[in-house]
Design a protein around this motif. Structure first.
Motif, mmCIF file in Angstrom:
data_model
loop_
_atom_site.group_PDB
_atom_site.id
_atom_site.type_symbol
_atom_site.label_atom_id
_atom_site.label_comp_id
_atom_site.label_asym_id
_atom_site.label_seq_id
_atom_site.Cartn_x
_atom_site.Cartn_y
_atom_site.Cartn_z
ATOM 1 N N MET A 1 0.826 -1.190 0.000
ATOM 2 C CA MET A 1 0.000 0.000 0.000
ATOM 3 C C MET A 1 0.872 1.256 0.000
ATOM 4 S SD MET A 1 -3.008 1.239 2.523
ATOM 5 C CE MET A 1 -4.197 0.034 1.908
ATOM 6 N N ASP A 2 1.942 1.223 0.799
ATOM 7 C CA ASP A 2 2.853 2.369 0.792
ATOM 8 C C ASP A 2 3.439 2.572 -0.594
ATOM 9 O OD1 ASP A 2 2.386 2.823 3.434
ATOM 10 O OD2 ASP A 2 4.165 1.750 4.142
ATOM 11 N N GLU A 3 3.768 1.477 -1.236
ATOM 12 C CA GLU A 3 4.323 1.595 -2.586
ATOM 13 C C GLU A 3 3.293 2.150 -3.567
ATOM 14 O OE1 GLU A 3 7.539 -2.064 -2.170
ATOM 15 O OE2 GLU A 3 5.717 -2.292 -3.375
ATOM 16 N N ALA A 4 2.060 1.671 -3.426
ATOM 17 C CA ALA A 4 0.999 2.161 -4.315
ATOM 18 C C ALA A 4 0.790 3.657 -4.097
ATOM 19 C CB ALA A 4 -0.301 1.405 -4.052
ATOM 20 N N ALA A 5 0.789 4.080 -2.834
ATOM 21 C CA ALA A 5 0.604 5.498 -2.530
ATOM 22 C C ALA A 5 1.756 6.317 -3.090
ATOM 23 C CB ALA A 5 0.482 5.696 -1.010
ATOM 24 N N ALA A 6 2.957 5.805 -2.911
ATOM 25 C CA ALA A 6 4.116 6.526 -3.432
ATOM 26 C C ALA A 6 4.045 6.644 -4.950
ATOM 27 C CB ALA A 6 5.410 5.821 -3.012
ATOM 28 N N ALA A 7 3.587 5.577 -5.593
ATOM 29 C CA ALA A 7 3.468 5.620 -7.052
ATOM 30 C C ALA A 7 2.448 6.663 -7.479
ATOM 31 C CB ALA A 7 3.070 4.241 -7.582
ATOM 32 N N ALA A 8 1.341 6.756 -6.750
ATOM 33 C CA ALA A 8 0.309 7.747 -7.083
ATOM 34 C C ALA A 8 0.852 9.162 -6.915
ATOM 35 C CB ALA A 8 -0.928 7.541 -6.205
ATOM 36 N N VAL A 9 1.598 9.388 -5.838
ATOM 37 C CA VAL A 9 2.189 10.714 -5.603
ATOM 38 C C VAL A 9 3.193 11.029 -6.705
ATOM 39 C CG1 VAL A 9 3.705 12.039 -4.083
ATOM 40 C CG2 VAL A 9 1.825 10.690 -3.113
ATOM 41 N N GLU A 10 4.010 10.052 -7.017
ATOM 42 C CA GLU A 10 5.041 10.266 -8.041
ATOM 43 C C GLU A 10 4.393 10.608 -9.378
ATOM 44 O OE1 GLU A 10 8.426 11.250 -8.793
ATOM 45 O OE2 GLU A 10 8.232 10.190 -6.863
ATOM 46 N N SER A 11 3.364 9.869 -9.714
ATOM 47 C CA SER A 11 2.682 10.087 -10.988
ATOM 48 C C SER A 11 2.031 11.480 -11.028
ATOM 49 C CB SER A 11 1.632 8.982 -11.183
ATOM 50 O OG SER A 11 0.522 9.453 -11.874
ATOM 51 N N ALA A 12 1.420 11.919 -9.912
ATOM 52 C CA ALA A 12 0.811 13.259 -9.877
ATOM 53 C C ALA A 12 1.896 14.321 -9.985
ATOM 54 C CB ALA A 12 0.009 13.438 -8.579
#
Lengths: 277, 277, 277, 277
Positions: free
Chosen positions: D142-153
């Motif tokens: 989940m942390d990785e998914a959140a980080a990916a979402a932040v990175e993408s934004a």
């Protein structure tokens, strides 16, 4: 009325304390003048007209005669499509329940305008903008681009924007608009792409005539409007019809006259159980 | 982006140059707090609830238990009345043409709420406020005032606000609301006047049951709300139903599915004549 | 999707079971044609224009050249009055919070149009209709009627509809419209009454120039439009500006950029007391 | 009123001649009853309440006590955020120009609710639904998914939905809602994902507190609501505040009182040239 206890929001955060002036490049005025995009409104009233003003407001310059004539026809084409069109029917329903406010009924009609009704032109224009440049190199490329768009919609099970109509087998407005654009030397990539899309759909799916959304998209693209204009110009035209539909509802019908036949297929009668409460 | 040519509106008219702060006595906030009418929103969330907050927003104080219970029942009574009610049908029509915006569809539904649908309570409360004080002196006076109101509507050919329904012979919500108001010791002039109006109408015109607008008017008057609250509180309740109707339209139906049967009875086909043009 | 339990509303009340067709005299269409008030839309597109169509929709016939020219100028006069006009500012605020829906922002702008903004013409036209016939008998009578209207507004503390402006000392649009109406032989009781009203106000209260609402009312009355047209024609014109204001908001500004300075003067922080709960 | 010339649309296309009944599983009624999702409305009024009814309308069943309590707090949290919040300011501006229609002003306020204001929760819930299942397997995921979402934004230059606020450094509503959800045993993937997103943003961009949209999204996801509910439930809550804001505007302010400071930076005055006309 103000009490001893008063605060202003955002102490110490200066940008909340004072409103920044709103910038605009559309209208300026003083005590005795109004200028629209720099033109004195009295000159626009005397030497130009409403269609010129619509163009001026959106494009920042007055139209040439061909542009004016084409925009004029686009607005007529958008004006009304019958009391049962979603925008018109929504306006009449609102008027039926709320006779006290003309603007509420007209606004309700506008709220029915979206990607599915009156607004697909925006999607078309984005599609054209994405595909048309490739088409510039060879007419074959445009056919391929159109075929790819049809194929993609077919596989995704999506509706093709700008094609198909639930009543018309041929939308009479399309040929007039495209012909006028050709005569005026304005027809270009936009109209060509919409025709290629229609051909590809007929070949790969079934005959789906270009509708008013597709026609607006093609013509507005070739006139240099941005994609959002497809919806906005349609709204300018349609509000003429919405105001007339609302006026007819008031003049000919009684309040609350509209009855919708309803079929209920949900839960049968039941009791509130103790465990829930 | 700003060009060399810049002006501010209203040179020399200072009140246009700077926006006066907007005054409000409803909400205050800072970087870590929100207060509604002075109460910290976290306390309202933890120790009170939404019905308390609706009351607080409109009245400036929290309700006592009887007021809360009655307002709660009023909101339930207003929540939904079927997909064919003008507000619900308008919302669904808007959603049918414009699936892209949930708020547009809900707003369209609210725009159908007016004096003829969901809003007659405001007229009733004004009527009560005008007549009820006279009624305080003697019950006979209230009956007379109600009869006079009925007589006046009959002669003017106007609908009696708060009475009559196109489906219900008895509106099931009315007895519950009036009974609850009586049990809670809140029933007063408002409810008494609405009942007197119903009796006068039955005697002088025909049986016309009190409808939800009339019930809201009687109860809200006895709770001390101003006349405008009849429409506003109805809207608060109805938006619960409107949001569900819009959600169902999206979940169960396709875009543009709604067809309205149209009968055209206007001018037959004609040509544009030269003299006109 | 339908469950075993299904009912139709209003068993035994036949008029709910089937929707009556909606009557209309505005638009008719078939699979390949659209007629507006009997005219084929392709002819209106080719041989007439949008201003003709607005007139046709509202009046049931095409305008003569003078009527077309005057309506054209009325629509230009209504088109935009700056980003801070209530309708424009409301549209921009809505666009600022809800960029996803162009129609929502335009509709919000229309909702700011009412008796106080863009809609006072309706009140003026009713006033003219009530007083002008008396004025027909002698010009003195019209002055007296105007003075009586001013006196009545003054005593009731009401604003005079159609007079006064918060920015303009002279509204530049008025002289153009009234002059054009005179040149075209259309000027009559409506314009005369508005001028008498302006004179009476200057004599009895203070100089209050005729504003755009008053100008529309005078001209539309003399053109034979009903009172409701004052608001509806204003909306048709204003939507041109609203669409441009919304487009500029999207093009030049970021979402949520608008900050309103707030001054809270309500209850200071307080605790939820036990007795309330 | 009907003329000899009459047609019905769509001759030979039967589905236009008669309106299909609208299907609904929400409300059923007869002459003396109203049922919401099968429950008699009089029982909902007497034995349940408005918050239960909101849940019932959207979910098809009554809530359990924990669900009711949490939804109640969500509605309070959404109710109002000050006269300057876009929805509230839009409603007040509309009321300032159009005092004649309470529903128009409330509807205008709702139209300001979109992805940028009050509606980002819908985007968040879609984000959660896409990422959370992966998160189920390991908290690290989940942390990785959140980080990916932040990175993408961050790379796309987009705002992170549900994070950040222009006034609050900590939104006081968030901790209450998340704490209540935990206490009631409802907190799950939705809240966990929003917290992971907040942490990732703080680590990769800057501290951006979860805002009300993000809080609604997390809680509504964990309660089992679909993504569209984030906007719809927010609207149900906010309309309580909008109605109070409109009432205050009417009670405390004069019509047309709102002035927006404008700075014009467009074309300087210019003449209509011959070539254009």
């Amino acid at each position: 009325m103000s009490l001893p206890y008063m605060t202003r929001e955002g102490h110490g955060r200066g940008n909340n304390r004072r409103m920044q002036p709103w910038r605009t490049a559309i209208v300026n005025k003083d005590e005795t003048h109004i200028w629209i995009r720099g033109y004195d409104i009295t000159q626009l009233m005397g030497q130009a007209g409403f269609v010129d003003t619509v163009f001026l407001l959106h494009r920042g310059r007055l139209p040439n005669p061909g542009e004016r004539r084409l925009l004029d026809a686009l607005l007529v084409a958008s004006a009304d499509h019958g009391a049962g069109a979603p925008s018109c029917a929504t306006a009449r329903l609102a008027a039926s329940g709320n006779r006290g406010s003309l603007s509420a009924a007209v606004a309700a009609g506008i709220l029915a305008i979206g990607d599915e009704h009156g607004g697909a032109g925006e999607i078309c224009m984005t599609l054209i903008a994405g595909h048309a440049p490739a088409g510039k190199r060879a007419s074959k490329s445009m056919d391929e681009a159109a075929a790819a768009a049809v194929e993609s919609a077919r596989q995704g099970g999506e509706r093709l924007p700008g094609l198909g109509h639930r009543i018309h087998t041929t939308d009479p407005r399309v040929a007039v608009l495209f012909g006028m654009a050709a005569d005026l030397g304005i027809a270009g990539e936009g109209i060509a792409f919409m025709r290629a899309l229609e051909s590809a759909a007929a070949r790969l799916i079934k005959p789906l005539p270009i509708n008013i959304d597709g026609a607006l998209a093609g013509v507005l693209y070739d006139m240099g409007f941005p994609a959002s204009a497809a919806k906005l110009i349609f709204i300018v035209g349609r509000v003429a019809g919405l105001t007339a539909e609302v006026a007819e509802e008031h003049a000919r019908e009684k309040a609350m006259r509209i009855r919708i036949p309803i079929e209920y297929d949900g839960e049968p009668p039941r009791e509130i159980s103790k465990t829930e409460e």
